[in-house]
Design an enzyme around this catalytic site. Structure first.
Site, PDB file in Angstrom:
ATOM      1  CD  GLU A   1      -0.960  -0.082   3.787  1.00  0.00           C
ATOM      2  OE1 GLU A   1      -0.884   0.754   4.688  1.00  0.00           O
ATOM      3  OE2 GLU A   1      -1.673  -1.105   3.845  1.00  0.00           O
TER       4      GLU A   1
ATOM      5  CE  LYS B   1       6.803   5.503   5.801  1.00  0.00           C
ATOM      6  NZ  LYS B   1       6.690   6.963   5.996  1.00  0.00           N
TER       7      LYS B   1
ATOM      8  CG  ASP C   1       5.286  12.820   3.778  1.00  0.00           C
ATOM      9  OD1 ASP C   1       5.475  12.597   4.991  1.00  0.00           O
ATOM     10  OD2 ASP C   1       5.998  13.596   3.117  1.00  0.00           O
TER      11      ASP C   1
ATOM     12  CE1 TYR D   1      -1.095   3.180   9.068  1.00  0.00           C
ATOM     13  CE2 TYR D   1      -1.733   4.906   7.523  1.00  0.00           C
ATOM     14  CZ  TYR D   1      -1.019   4.500   8.631  1.00  0.00           C
ATOM     15  OH  TYR D   1      -0.240   5.390   9.320  1.00  0.00           O
TER      16      TYR D   1
ATOM     17  CE  LYS E   1      10.511   6.358   4.458  1.00  0.00           C
ATOM     18  NZ  LYS E   1      11.512   7.311   4.933  1.00  0.00           N
TER      19      LYS E   1
ATOM     20  CB  CYS F   1      34.467  27.061  17.443  1.00  0.00           C
ATOM     21  SG  CYS F   1      32.690  27.338  17.684  1.00  0.00           S
TER      22      CYS F   1
ATOM     23  CB  CYS G   1      33.261  29.664  21.710  1.00  0.00           C
ATOM     24  SG  CYS G   1      33.991  28.044  21.340  1.00  0.00           S
TER      25      CYS G   1
ATOM     26  CB  CYS H   1      33.644  23.657  18.781  1.00  0.00           C
ATOM     27  SG  CYS H   1      33.906  24.757  20.183  1.00  0.00           S
TER      28      CYS H   1
ATOM     29  CB  CYS I   1      30.923  26.271  22.300  1.00  0.00           C
ATOM     30  SG  CYS I   1      30.391  26.660  20.618  1.00  0.00           S
TER      31      CYS I   1
END
Length: 702
Positions: free
Chosen positions: A127, A129, A131, A237, A325, A425, A428, A449, A455
């Site tokens: 069946e 799927k 969304d 379903y 999928k 980073c 920071c 980092c 940070c």
């Protein structure tokens, strides 16, 4: 070229545990944003990859699949604004497959579990799927009495008033059982979605990203009158609680739903082989653009409900169903900028800012570039034309650069550096390093980092971890409060927690006057913080959130060193690798992480402030667990009352680790007829051996 992660069976236990913890935190955040906030930040394909890696780690290291594992959870906790509904039958999720071979393996796996030969008849339904947003409808004596979202799979949100406004959902059913929980997907048709967005824009309101988000946001409105204005639809379903059976097969149950008056998807088909399943998958895929509603795959389910019952569930998914999928969708656009985002674990992720483009019906403007190796591989530069791909979500990935005459003249992108030329980073200014893989000797693809304690990008999640149950466990200082205190500037680093009471009311109203607080709650919070000024060494170390130092490694380190200062001195010493390398279970990756953490001046400054506020005590003595939890069990020979897979699943549900080989670490051997060399070895090693009947008694099944 990007370096692929090592296969799980090539990881050490500590490596697997560290990656498992990191993935768990990352997946939980995505679950919260997708299910709880209707605001996903990664593609379905990226999320599926995280889940598959997480499951693979647990398959290789069963002890990781504890009671808190995400493999046992679905979705996200229900929002506090809605009343809670406890699902009598959990609403679990589905595993995913992506290629034809995985569909064939799914069918073969079902046959192996059931002990069915290749020629035994075995049917599946296939069946679309949908969304949308999962929803459960409870009918009593034919009348709709309650509707709930999936939530975390065990407890959802009461959306009864909203569901009553959906025209496609009947208020009454004909000839249904006295109790029927019909489950399915609330969705929005594409034409209705376009019309809704047009109204949103005309009213000066933001447009929805895609039909799924629009449907979820509409169903979860606090005002049902708003839901009534949104054109929602529903397909049934599945089912939860039933007062009486409605069919003997999955297809029969769908047909029964149709007779009762529930809307069901007309593309559901009965298939008798993997070839038929794949043929229907391709037929649905060919119709995808013209269906009028979004789908992202096809769901296969074992048709015979008795076989579904035998197959049961593994963690968060049924063994008798899987989602196949669809491939991702693609489009072409221009890179307008590249920015570095710092994640809550310190990972520096380059993100391409795109000229907005519609990909698979969704307007997208960002694409993850993953890491600097990926940027180098693609040689992507600002101004380039690129091919992007999405898999049912908002943020795509860049597949390739479309070379033009100007490409070579554009500036190559570099991660930020300081005056010394070191990578740093951007948040920071702490050093941003790439870990060295202890086995390959190659640098990790992700730059991170090292300023864990300071940070700002990591601060809120770091503080949540610091206060979590297995760390400082400060009652009343939950995620919501931490986020509030950080936003208000009263808690920026961990040490600030312990001076919260002393600074209360300085430059701002006292906590008791804040919205959501009062005299009692403020006093209780200050008392809870005060009660946590003394903490065992291992919990303190775990609370710091040092990369690769989870609970297990924190315990190992705390048992080895006399106190925290001894550990810190060892990590900062010239012979750190030798000193720390002598500890059982502590490998080069953990050592490198500890050295980097204590070498960062920003961390040391914040750590000094924290240590001034708390007392670190020796860790408590070891505790004993459940008789079977943590035990290593080997099954050998033939089992007559269940298949081998069923027996293994039973053991794992009881918290045991199932191994395929016998060693001195084996605790118990379950031997059936035909047991050969394994049984002999077990006897030689003196390992306890029992038969299948004794195992069932030991497991509490008789």
């Amino acid at each position: 070229m990007s370096v692929k992660p090592k296969p799980p069976d090539q990881l050490s236990r500590d490596e697997a545990q560290a990656e498992h913890a990191r993935l768990g935190a990352e997946i939980a955040g995505h679950d919260r944003r997708y299910h709880g906030e209707d605001a996903p930040t990664i593609s379905d394909a990226e999320y599926d990859a995280l889940r598959r890696r997480y499951a693979a780690l647990e398959a290789a290291f069963p002890e990781l699949a504890g009671p808190d594992s995400l493999s046992r959870k679905v979705g996200a906790a229900p929002a506090k604004e809605f009343a809670k509904v406890r699902h009598v039958v959990p609403m679990l999720s589905l595993g995913n497959v992506f290629v034809d071979e995985e569909v064939e393996e799914f069918c073969a796996r079902v046959r192996r579990f059931l002990g069915l030969g290749d020629d035994a008849p075995l049917a599946f339904t296939a069946e679309p799927k949908i969304d949308g947003l999962s929803c459960s409808l409870r009918y009593e004596r034919g009348r709709l009495v309650q509707a709930a979202t999936r939530g975390d799979g065990y407890e959802g949100e009461d959306v009864t008033a909203n569901v009553r406004t959906i025209a496609e959902i009947p208020q009454t059913l004909a000839d249904a059982p006295a109790v029927l929980e019909a489950r399915g997907e609330v969705y929005m048709a594409k034409t209705d979605f376009d019309a809704l967005n047009a109204r949103q824009q005309a009213a000066g309101k933001p447009a929805f990203a895609n039909p799924r988000n629009a449907a979820a946001g509409s169903l979860r409105q606090l005002d049902a009158r708003i839901t009534a204005e949104r054109p929602l639809k529903f397909f049934a379903y599945a089912w939860g609680e039933l007062s009486a059976p409605i069919a003997k097969t999955q297809k029969g149950a769908i047909d029964a739903f149709r007779r009762f008056g529930l809307p069901v998807n007309p593309l559901t088909r009965l298939c008798h082989s993997p070839a038929e399943m794949l043929a229907h998958y391709r037929a649905i895929e060919a119709q995808r653009a013209t269906l009028g509603y979004d789908i992202d795959g096809v769901v296969y389910k074992v048709d015979d409900l008795a076989l579904q019952e035998r197959l049961g569930f593994v963690s968060r998914s049924p063994r008798w169903a899987v989602a196949h999928k669809f491939p991702a969708e693609r489009a072409t656009t221009i890179v307008e900028n590249i920015e570095i985002q710092v994640g809550r674990t310190g990972a520096l992720t380059p993100v391409a800012k795109l000229h907005p483009v519609t990909v698979g019906g969704v307007v997208v403007a960002n694409a993850s570039l993953h890491n600097e190796d990926e940027i180098a591989r693609l040689d992507v530069r600002v101004g380039d034309t690129v091919v992007v791909q999405r898999a049912g979500d908002v943020i795509p990935q860049i597949l390739e650069v479309v070379r033009d005459e100007e490409h070579a003249n554009r500036t190559q992108f570099e991660f930020p550096k300081n005056a010394n030329g070191d990578f740093v980073c951007p948040i920071c200014d702490s050093l941003a390093l790439r870990e060295i893989d202890e086995k390959t000797g190659k640098a990790d693809v992700v730059r991170r980092c090292t300023g864990r304690l300071v940070c700002a990008a990591q601060a809120v999640e770091g503080l949540k971890h610091f206060c979590s149950r297995n760390a400082f466990d400060i009652e009343g200082l939950g995620d919501k409060q931490i986020a509030l205190f950080f936003t208000e500037g009263v808690i920026k680093i961990a040490a600030d927690i312990f001076i919260l009471a002393a600074r209360d009311g300085q430059g701002r109203p006292p906590l008791r006057e804040w919205e959501g607080f009062g005299e009692v709650s403020a006093r209780n919070l200050f008392a809870a913080i005060e009660a946590r000024r003394r903490i065992p060494f291992n919990r303190f170390l775990y609370a710091l959130g040092v990369r690769h130092v989870g609970e297990t490694n924190a315990r190992r380190l705390a048992r080895h060193f006399a106190d925290f200062d001894a550990l810190r001195s060892a990590a900062r010493g010239a012979d750190a690798a030798a000193t720390l390398g002598g500890i059982d279970g502590i490998g080069p990756t953990v050592i490198e992480s500890l050295v980097d953490f204590f070498a960062e001046p920003h961390n040391e400054e914040a750590l000094g402030k924290l240590i001034a506020e708390v007392t670190i005590e020796p860790m408590p003595a070891l505790e004993t667990g459940h008789p079977l939890a943590g035990k290593t069990i080997v099954f050998t020979g033939s089992l007559e009352r269940m298949t081998r897979d069923e027996a293994k699943a039973m053991a794992e549900r009881l918290g045991a680790k199932v191994s395929g080989s016998i060693s001195v670490k084996t605790d118990l051997v379950v031997a059936g007829p035909g047991a050969g060399s394994k049984l002999t070895k077990a006897r030689e090693l003196g390992v306890e051996t029992i038969d299948e009947d004794a195992w069932l008694r030991r497991a509490g099944r008789e």
